[in-house]
Motif scaffolding. Structure first.
Motif, PDB file in Angstrom:
ATOM      1  N   TRP A 116      87.228  32.548 108.133  1.00 29.84           N
ATOM      2  CA  TRP A 116      87.384  33.281 106.871  1.00 29.84           C
ATOM      3  C   TRP A 116      88.509  32.697 106.031  1.00 29.84           C
ATOM      4  O   TRP A 116      88.443  32.742 104.792  1.00 29.84           O
ATOM      5  N   ASP A 117      89.547  32.168 106.641  1.00 29.11           N
ATOM      6  CA  ASP A 117      90.644  31.581 105.871  1.00 29.11           C
ATOM      7  C   ASP A 117      90.153  30.383 105.070  1.00 29.11           C
ATOM      8  O   ASP A 117      90.520  30.221 103.898  1.00 29.11           O
ATOM      9  N   LEU A 118      89.337  29.559 105.686  1.00 28.59           N
ATOM     10  CA  LEU A 118      88.792  28.408 104.980  1.00 28.59           C
ATOM     11  C   LEU A 118      87.870  28.853 103.851  1.00 28.59           C
ATOM     12  O   LEU A 118      87.940  28.333 102.739  1.00 28.59           O
TER      13      LEU A 118
ATOM     14  N   PHE B  77      89.879  28.089  95.355  1.00 27.36           N
ATOM     15  CA  PHE B  77      89.858  26.806  94.647  1.00 27.36           C
ATOM     16  C   PHE B  77      88.798  26.804  93.559  1.00 27.36           C
ATOM     17  O   PHE B  77      89.051  26.376  92.431  1.00 27.36           O
ATOM     18  N   VAL B  78      87.599  27.296  93.875  1.00 21.92           N
ATOM     19  CA  VAL B  78      86.520  27.337  92.893  1.00 21.92           C
ATOM     20  C   VAL B  78      86.903  28.243  91.729  1.00 21.92           C
ATOM     21  O   VAL B  78      86.676  27.903  90.560  1.00 21.92           O
TER      22      VAL B  78
ATOM     23  N   PRO C 260      88.219  27.873  84.581  1.00 23.10           N
ATOM     24  CA  PRO C 260      88.539  27.631  83.165  1.00 23.10           C
ATOM     25  C   PRO C 260      88.238  26.203  82.706  1.00 23.10           C
ATOM     26  O   PRO C 260      88.076  25.952  81.527  1.00 23.10           O
ATOM     27  N   ASN C 261      88.152  25.270  83.644  1.00 18.36           N
ATOM     28  CA  ASN C 261      87.933  23.865  83.283  1.00 18.36           C
ATOM     29  C   ASN C 261      86.474  23.446  83.352  1.00 18.36           C
ATOM     30  O   ASN C 261      86.173  22.267  83.198  1.00 18.36           O
TER      31      ASN C 261
END
Length: 52
Positions: free
Chosen positions: A4-6, A13-14, A19-20
């Protein structure tokens, strides 16, 4: 069984990239167009007829 941490790190990260996305899409399309144009010029140089 699940890491779950990964999964949470990937989701974070996603979300940080959200915004980019328009800029990333434009960069991807530009690189794709450049690649296809280079391949087209190479094939024409090798004697294949250009495709309209």
């Amino acid at each position: 069984m699940y890491n779950w941490d990964l999964q949470n790190a990937i989701a974070a990260f996603v979300e940080s990239m959200r915004p980019n996305w328009p800029a990333q899409h434009e960069l991807y399309m530009s690189a794709l167009h450049t690649f296809v144009e280079m391949q087209s010029h190479l094939l024409t140089l090798l004697g294949f007829p250009p495709v309209p």
